[in-house]
Write an enzyme that holds these catalytic residues in place. Structure first.
Site, mmCIF file in Angstrom:
data_model
loop_
_atom_site.group_PDB
_atom_site.id
_atom_site.type_symbol
_atom_site.label_atom_id
_atom_site.label_comp_id
_atom_site.label_asym_id
_atom_site.label_seq_id
_atom_site.Cartn_x
_atom_site.Cartn_y
_atom_site.Cartn_z
ATOM 1 N N LYS A 85 0.855 -1.197 0.000
ATOM 2 C CA LYS A 85 0.000 0.000 0.000
ATOM 3 C C LYS A 85 0.882 1.234 0.000
ATOM 4 C CE LYS A 85 -3.209 2.733 2.862
ATOM 5 N NZ LYS A 85 -4.091 2.810 4.046
ATOM 6 N N ASP B 79 -2.692 10.331 3.119
ATOM 7 C CA ASP B 79 -4.089 9.932 3.293
ATOM 8 C C ASP B 79 -4.849 11.016 4.058
ATOM 9 O OD1 ASP B 79 -6.497 8.672 3.567
ATOM 10 O OD2 ASP B 79 -5.775 7.095 4.935
ATOM 11 N N LYS C 228 -10.402 13.177 7.181
ATOM 12 C CA LYS C 228 -9.958 12.909 8.547
ATOM 13 C C LYS C 228 -9.939 14.198 9.359
ATOM 14 C CE LYS C 228 -6.760 9.085 7.495
ATOM 15 N NZ LYS C 228 -7.410 8.029 8.286
ATOM 16 N N ASP D 84 -12.265 7.050 3.130
ATOM 17 C CA ASP D 84 -11.057 6.894 3.936
ATOM 18 C C ASP D 84 -10.625 5.422 4.023
ATOM 19 O OD1 ASP D 84 -8.931 7.668 5.490
ATOM 20 O OD2 ASP D 84 -10.114 8.027 7.308
ATOM 21 N N GLU E 100 -9.418 3.600 1.826
ATOM 22 C CA GLU E 100 -8.860 3.619 0.471
ATOM 23 C C GLU E 100 -7.781 2.569 0.262
ATOM 24 O OE1 GLU E 100 -7.672 5.358 2.850
ATOM 25 O OE2 GLU E 100 -5.514 5.135 2.601
ATOM 26 N N ARG F 42 -7.543 -0.583 1.151
ATOM 27 C CA ARG F 42 -8.068 -1.874 0.692
ATOM 28 C C ARG F 42 -8.472 -1.807 -0.777
ATOM 29 N NH1 ARG F 42 -12.449 -1.382 5.368
ATOM 30 N NH2 ARG F 42 -10.600 -0.400 6.251
#
Ligand code: BES
Ligand code: MN
Ligand code: ZN
Length: 499
Positions: free
Chosen positions: A267, A272, A279, A349, A351, A353
């Site tokens: 990943k 993020d 967030k 969020d 993301e 996976r």
């Protein structure tokens, strides 16, 4: 850092500092510290301070003596290793890091470390070198009083004092250096802020490393991601002005074991924000480390290229930012993954996976027979396991056994979490094959169950390193910041398949 081996008597070594481990050989609460050197003169030099009761040998206790009587060393550092009966290579590795960090703080740039406890001498030498390099890493890259990344902050040289012939231990020195420098390479990538570690920069760094160590490397952009129909990966990447990168690193040695092709999927979210499901501001700066899984796999490939195990390995890295914007995907959107499965985006969020789903499918398409992914995937794994153990999920017991053995050898802590079919219930969507996020309960397991849909029937391990890829505090053996967790286990795991 220069490393070398010496079989001289420790007392005869001329060095700025001689480091010797102390172990507690006492019963229960009554410490009985012993100085772990066969050299009588060393034990004699430490005698007074031992008799005084100041030394208990508790873990990382550091006692520094100047002008130790009878020794050629300028200083003697007694380093506590804790209870003798619990001492192993894992502790030894940490003590080497602690020696580096203790002495560096005192401006001492070279020292000698007496090896001799903590496993057979090959493992011990390797562990000391690994620990020393890991301890030498300093994350303060952009402090203006720091000259350069590898410059004057580093230890110059370390001598490992061993008994007997040094020749057979040369390769332990070499292996330890390869693994530790690869781990620090990973930490280096993770440490960089997101403005200086975009997907494009990550791809360039992987390319440069690959050409240095002789790996094949291909890097692709948005066109390829769309052409491969990686709708889940693109769904995340579409919201960012920064172009995504799909990075493939290939290691294909002659004489490789038959019918095994390991796939390492990472990943690589270089930042993020959470996307539209944004967030909170508090702590968001830490989300630059959301590419730690990718960095771990890139670093692992570096180590593999240099250690040359006889097994084919391919790394697939999905790198992107997760940003909110006018182009960003929104909750409720449906994306079609490369495998053809449809995903209802409940939370933008979740993301990691999504990009891994397509990374796993692509690794399968490239012919990988066994998969491992690493990702800073969920806050929930931090709730479950804290900052101590990484979460490990395995689709088969055989894969788990192999990986657990590797973690043991590497001295890394990971704890298995379940993947029972009952959890599959939570994936159900009204509109699509599955949702990307469910309730908060069992969040790390939900994410793993989601990934399992894309690993399909290929034996697979998932490592959730959200709680362990970043050290929250300075430790005696390692600085606060990127840890490089999982790389050493991955290297051992890969070696375990070698012909
Ligand atoms: N990158 C985060 C996970 C994370 C959290 C890493 C804390 C490191 C420290 C991941 O993309 C994420 O945001 N996960 C969400 C999933 C949720 C929305 C279902 C989480 O864990 O809160
Ligand atoms: Mn996220
Ligand atoms: Zn993330």
């Amino acid at each position: 850092m220069k490393t070398n081996l010496s079989s001289a008597a420790p007392s005869q070594l001329e060095t700025d500092c001689l480091v010797v481990i102390t172990l507690d050989k006492g019963e229960k609460d009554k410490p009985a510290p012993s100085v772990e050197s066969a050299d009588n003169a060393v034990r004699e030099a430490a005698k007074d301070v031992i008799v005084s009761g100041e030394v208990t040998a508790k873990p990382f206790e550091a006692t520094l003596l100047h002008h130790p009587a009878g020794l050629k060393a300028k200083r003697l550092l007694l380093l506590g290793g804790g209870k003798a009966k619990n001492f192993s290579t894992a502790e030894l590795r940490k003590l080497a890091g602690a020696a580096v960090r203790t002495l560096k703080a005192k401006n001492i740039r070279s020292f000698a470390f007496v090896a001799g406890v903590g496993g057979n001498s090959f493992d011990a030498v390797r562990a000391i070198v690994e620990g020393a390099f890991v301890g030498d890493f300093d994350p303060g890259y952009y402090k203006s009083d720091r000259k350069d990344k590898d410059g004057d902050q580093k230890i110059d040289a370390i001598t490992l004092v061993v008994e007997g012939d040094t020749k057979p231990l040369e390769s332990a020195l070499q292996d330890g250096r390869i693994i530790a420098e690869s781990q620090n390479f990973t930490r280096d990538l993770v440490n960089e802020p997101s403005n200086l570690m975009t997907p494009t920069i990550l791809a360039d760094r992987a390319k440069k490393m690959a050409s240095e160590v002789g790996l094949a490397c291909e890097t692709y952009g948005a066109d390829k991601i769309k052409a491969l129909k990686m709708g889940a990966f693109w769904g995340v990447a579409q919201g960012s002005d920064e172009p995504p990168a799909l990075i493939v690193l290939r290691y294909d040695p002659v004489g490789a074991v038959d019918k095994v092709h390991l796939g390492l999927v990472g990943k690589g979210v270089t930042f993020d924000t959470g996307g539209i499901s944004i967030k909170p501001a508090d702590g968001m700066e830490k989300m630059k480390y959301d590419m730690a899984g990718a960095a771990t796999m890139i670093g692992t490939m570096r180590a593999i290229a240099l250690l040359k195990p006889k097994v084919k390995v391919t790394a697939v890295i999905c790198a992107t930012e997760n940003m909110p914007s006018g182009k960003a995907q929104k909750p409720g959107d449906v994306q079609i993954a490369m495998s053809g499965k449809s995903i209802e985006i409940i939370n933008t969020d979740a993301e990691g996976r999504l990009i891994l789903a397509d990374g796993l499918s692509y690794a399968r398409e490239l012919g990988c027979t066994h998969l491992v992914d690493a990702a800073t995937l969920t806050g929930a794994v931090v709730v479950a396991l804290g900052y101590v153990n990484a979460g490990i999920f395995a689709s088969t017991d055989e894969m788990y056994e192999r990986f657990a053995k590797a973690t043991q050898e590497a001295g890394e802590k990971m704890w298995r979490l379940p993947l029972d079919d009952e959890y599959k219930e939570n994936l159900k969507s009204n509109i699509a094959d599955m949702v990307n996020a469910g309730s908060r309960w069992g969040g790390a397991i939900f994410a793993a169950m989601f990934l399992k849909e894309f690993a399909e029937d290929t034996p697979w391990i998932h490592l959730d390193i959200a709680g362990t890829a970043w050290m929250e505090d300075n430790k005696p053996w390692i600085a606060k910041g990127p840890s490089g967790i999982a790389l050493r286990s991955l290297v051992e795991f890969v070696k375990g398949w070698s012909a």
